[in-house]
Design a protein around this motif. Structure first.
Motif, mmCIF file in Angstrom:
data_model
loop_
_atom_site.group_PDB
_atom_site.id
_atom_site.type_symbol
_atom_site.label_atom_id
_atom_site.label_comp_id
_atom_site.label_asym_id
_atom_site.label_seq_id
_atom_site.Cartn_x
_atom_site.Cartn_y
_atom_site.Cartn_z
ATOM 1 N N GLU A 192 7.404 10.004 49.165
ATOM 2 C CA GLU A 192 7.024 10.519 50.898
ATOM 3 C C GLU A 192 5.330 10.101 50.029
ATOM 4 N N SER A 193 4.739 10.935 49.022
ATOM 5 C CA SER A 193 3.250 10.152 49.582
ATOM 6 C C SER A 193 2.794 8.998 49.555
ATOM 7 N N LEU A 194 4.304 8.310 48.377
ATOM 8 C CA LEU A 194 3.820 7.000 48.587
ATOM 9 C C LEU A 194 3.751 6.099 49.329
ATOM 10 N N GLU A 195 4.800 6.475 50.266
ATOM 11 C CA GLU A 195 4.798 5.948 51.529
ATOM 12 C C GLU A 195 4.083 5.237 52.474
ATOM 13 N N ARG A 196 3.320 6.956 52.184
ATOM 14 C CA ARG A 196 2.036 7.485 53.488
ATOM 15 C C ARG A 196 0.195 6.557 52.702
ATOM 16 N N ALA A 197 0.707 6.721 51.439
ATOM 17 C CA ALA A 197 -0.425 5.714 51.118
ATOM 18 C C ALA A 197 -0.469 4.350 50.966
ATOM 19 N N ARG A 198 0.729 4.175 51.433
ATOM 20 C CA ARG A 198 1.040 2.300 51.372
ATOM 21 C C ARG A 198 0.244 2.483 52.476
ATOM 22 N N ARG A 199 0.921 3.299 53.770
ATOM 23 C CA ARG A 199 0.253 3.206 55.527
ATOM 24 C C ARG A 199 -0.924 2.862 54.892
ATOM 25 N N LEU A 200 -1.545 4.257 54.753
ATOM 26 C CA LEU A 200 -2.695 4.313 54.865
ATOM 27 C C LEU A 200 -3.967 3.025 54.812
ATOM 28 N N ARG A 201 -2.932 2.339 53.235
ATOM 29 C CA ARG A 201 -4.158 0.772 52.775
ATOM 30 C C ARG A 201 -3.432 0.162 53.695
ATOM 31 N N LEU A 202 -2.754 -0.307 54.902
ATOM 32 C CA LEU A 202 -2.677 -1.103 55.542
ATOM 33 C C LEU A 202 -2.836 -0.984 56.875
ATOM 34 N N LEU A 203 -3.505 -0.473 57.456
ATOM 35 C CA LEU A 203 -3.728 0.268 58.606
ATOM 36 C C LEU A 203 -2.946 0.790 59.156
ATOM 37 N N GLY A 204 -2.517 1.813 58.763
ATOM 38 C CA GLY A 204 -1.492 2.361 59.201
ATOM 39 C C GLY A 204 -0.434 1.770 59.875
ATOM 40 N N ILE A 205 0.080 0.249 59.373
ATOM 41 C CA ILE A 205 1.241 0.155 59.275
ATOM 42 C C ILE A 205 2.655 0.135 59.278
ATOM 43 N N ASP A 206 3.427 0.520 59.644
ATOM 44 C CA ASP A 206 4.771 1.228 59.032
ATOM 45 C C ASP A 206 5.782 0.285 58.049
ATOM 46 N N ARG A 207 5.903 -1.027 57.913
ATOM 47 C CA ARG A 207 7.012 -1.660 57.705
ATOM 48 C C ARG A 207 6.664 -3.236 57.245
ATOM 49 N N ASP A 208 5.123 -3.595 56.809
ATOM 50 C CA ASP A 208 5.061 -4.477 56.141
ATOM 51 C C ASP A 208 4.971 -4.956 54.674
ATOM 52 N N THR A 209 4.723 -3.790 53.326
ATOM 53 C CA THR A 209 4.261 -4.021 52.641
ATOM 54 C C THR A 209 5.710 -4.386 52.094
ATOM 55 N N ALA A 210 6.672 -4.114 52.085
ATOM 56 C CA ALA A 210 8.200 -4.080 51.379
ATOM 57 C C ALA A 210 7.760 -5.962 51.486
ATOM 58 N N GLU A 211 7.482 -5.977 53.175
ATOM 59 C CA GLU A 211 7.598 -7.858 53.155
ATOM 60 C C GLU A 211 6.382 -8.626 52.832
ATOM 61 N N ARG A 212 5.895 -8.207 52.455
ATOM 62 C CA ARG A 212 4.477 -9.109 51.319
ATOM 63 C C ARG A 212 4.896 -8.431 50.372
ATOM 64 N N TYR A 213 5.316 -7.728 49.667
ATOM 65 C CA TYR A 213 5.841 -7.955 48.687
ATOM 66 C C TYR A 213 6.845 -8.938 47.952
ATOM 67 N N LYS A 214 7.043 -9.502 49.116
ATOM 68 C CA LYS A 214 8.262 -10.826 48.218
ATOM 69 C C LYS A 214 6.975 -12.235 48.781
ATOM 70 N N ASN A 215 5.732 -12.046 48.893
ATOM 71 C CA ASN A 215 5.086 -12.842 49.133
ATOM 72 C C ASN A 215 5.265 -13.472 51.049
ATOM 73 N N LYS A 216 5.700 -12.671 51.834
ATOM 74 C CA LYS A 216 6.411 -12.348 53.279
ATOM 75 C C LYS A 216 5.080 -11.825 54.352
ATOM 76 N N ARG A 217 5.552 -12.122 55.336
ATOM 77 C CA ARG A 217 4.992 -11.010 56.147
ATOM 78 C C ARG A 217 5.966 -10.374 57.370
ATOM 79 N N ALA A 218 5.017 -9.401 57.907
ATOM 80 C CA ALA A 218 6.414 -8.855 58.804
ATOM 81 C C ALA A 218 6.094 -9.419 60.928
ATOM 82 N N TRP A 219 6.290 -9.585 61.209
ATOM 83 C CA TRP A 219 6.211 -9.939 62.006
ATOM 84 C C TRP A 219 6.196 -8.479 63.625
ATOM 85 N N ASP A 220 6.989 -7.749 63.013
ATOM 86 C CA ASP A 220 7.600 -6.711 64.193
ATOM 87 C C ASP A 220 6.907 -5.241 63.577
ATOM 88 N N TYR A 221 6.427 -4.323 63.917
ATOM 89 C CA TYR A 221 6.058 -3.459 62.791
ATOM 90 C C TYR A 221 5.554 -2.393 63.950
#
Ligand SMILES: *Cc1c(COP(=O)(O)O)cnc(C)c1O
Length: 385
Positions: A210-239
């Protein structure tokens, strides 16, 4: 005096810090540019996984950040610090820690340090605990572990969070367990002068998903689902944006530098340990000098500091400078800064004394015995030992 030349220093000069950027790091950067994805991506994730492996984390997680300071700030947010909450921090520390607390409107309460390991003194921590205390933020100074088991016992007794400042101690251990592999929140730095560098960078270790998920979100402007895409060198366009957040993520390029350094870390730590042990040995019988009271077996040394007794530090600094030897001071006491003048504090006698005596001597990986001996010899020579 000597013919060697360190990067950025004049011939014969010995700097306090020397970065270790080998051809392996240069190649790693070139390769990272070739991938064509410069921002946070798959290499960032790989760096996090390699840190998890190095720190022997089983069910704990690493979040890479753009600086150590941002890792500390994220930890303060995760610990739920807000206006009116107090966080106990040693004054003998870099102001990044205090500012991380101030950023959230928390109140810094200064504790004193123990004279032997120069880390937070458990008795001093207890002396300033109040009904408003939310967390303790101890530093493992110079890579030498502080009394962290006692600090966790105090935290458990009073229901407090612990944010371990491991910025000096990446690779240090307590009773055989790497710092970060146990406990609450831990933060590391990979800034230009740390034991390993990613040029700038940091890492936060959290204990649950839970803290991992929150820390990843806090790290990226409070965005909820972009991290998983970026880890694949991609971006999410809807979040969605689900809370306040920061731009604290680490790029692929910085991660590539960090990964290349991490591959050599055992050697880097061993070199620094040997230099520290040699310093301790050569300086052991100088009456005006107090050397670190450790054999460095569980320390991953970031800096090598001595205490200079009898009010002689400033003169010794001048003497060493005349010999081409640079020195540093870690730290000036933060409770004396104007911004923190009215912060509540424990009795500060050890901090006040130590901050007048402490002196950082040069310490680098691949520092030859001859260089250590020439620095230690210059100190001995000054005192006629
Ligand atoms: C290096 C350091 C930090 C901050 O790390 P950065 O990566 O430089 O932001 C914080 N506290 C201490 C004690 C440090 O030495």
């Amino acid at each position: 005096m000597t013919a060697w030349r360190f990067p950025g220093a004049a011939p014969g000069e010995i700097p306090v810090f020397v970065p270790h950027i080998g051809v392996d790091t240069i190649k790693a950067v070139t390769d990272a540019f070739d991938v064509g994805w410069l921002g946070m991506g798959a290499t960032t994730r790989e760096f996090e996984q390699e840190i998890e492996r190095f720190l022997q984390l089983n069910d704990r997680h690493v979040v890479a950040t753009n600086t150590g300071t941002s890792a500390l700030h994220l930890a303060v947010v995760l610990a739920g610090i807000g206006p009116g909450d107090e966080v106990i921090v040693p004054s003998f520390n870099f102001v990044a820690d205090h500012q991380a607390v101030s950023s959230e409107g928390g109140e810094v309460v200064f504790c004193d340090i123990a004279e032997d390991d120069l880390g937070a003194d458990p008795a001093s921590i207890e002396s300033v605990i109040s009904a408003r205390t939310k967390a303790i933020m101890p530093l493992h100074f110079a890579g030498i572990p502080c009394r962290i088991n006692e600090i966790y016992a105090i935290a458990a007794k009073h229901g407090l969070r612990v944010i371990e400042d491991g910025t000096h101690s990446f690779g240090s251990a307590v009773d055989g367990r790497p710092i970060g592999s146990f406990g609450d929140l831990a933060c590391f730095s990979f800034d230009p002068v740390k034991v390993i560098t990613s040029i700038d960078g940091g890492a936060l270790v959290v204990g649950d998903e839970e803290s991992l998920e929150r820390a990843r979100r806090l790290r990226l402007l409070g965005i909820d689902r972009d991290t998983a895409e970026r880890y694949k060198n991609k971006r999410a366009w809807d979040y969605d944006v689900v809370e306040r957040g920061f731009r604290y993520h680490m790029t692929n390029i910085n991660a590539a530098v960090g990964l290349s350094q991490l591959r050599r870390i055992d050697e880097l730590i061993e070199d620094r340990r040997s230099a520290c042990r040699l310093y301790n040995q050569v300086l052991s019988d100088v009456p005006e000098v107090v050397t670190p009271q450790t054999d460095f077996a569980e320390a991953s040394p970031f800096i090598y500091t001595i205490r200079v007794l009898g009010g002689m530090r400033e003169k010794l600094i001048d003497h060493l400078r005349d010999q081409g030897i640079a020195t540093g001071i870690h730290f000036m006491p933060a409770h004396e800064y104007r911004y923190y003048a009215s912060a509540r504090r424990a009795d500060m006698s050890v901090t006040t004394q130590i901050s007048k005596e402490i002196l950082t001597l040069p310490l680098h990986a691949s520092m030859t015995a001859a260089v250590v001996e020439s620095v230690a010899g210059a100190v001995r020579g000054y005192f006629g030992s």
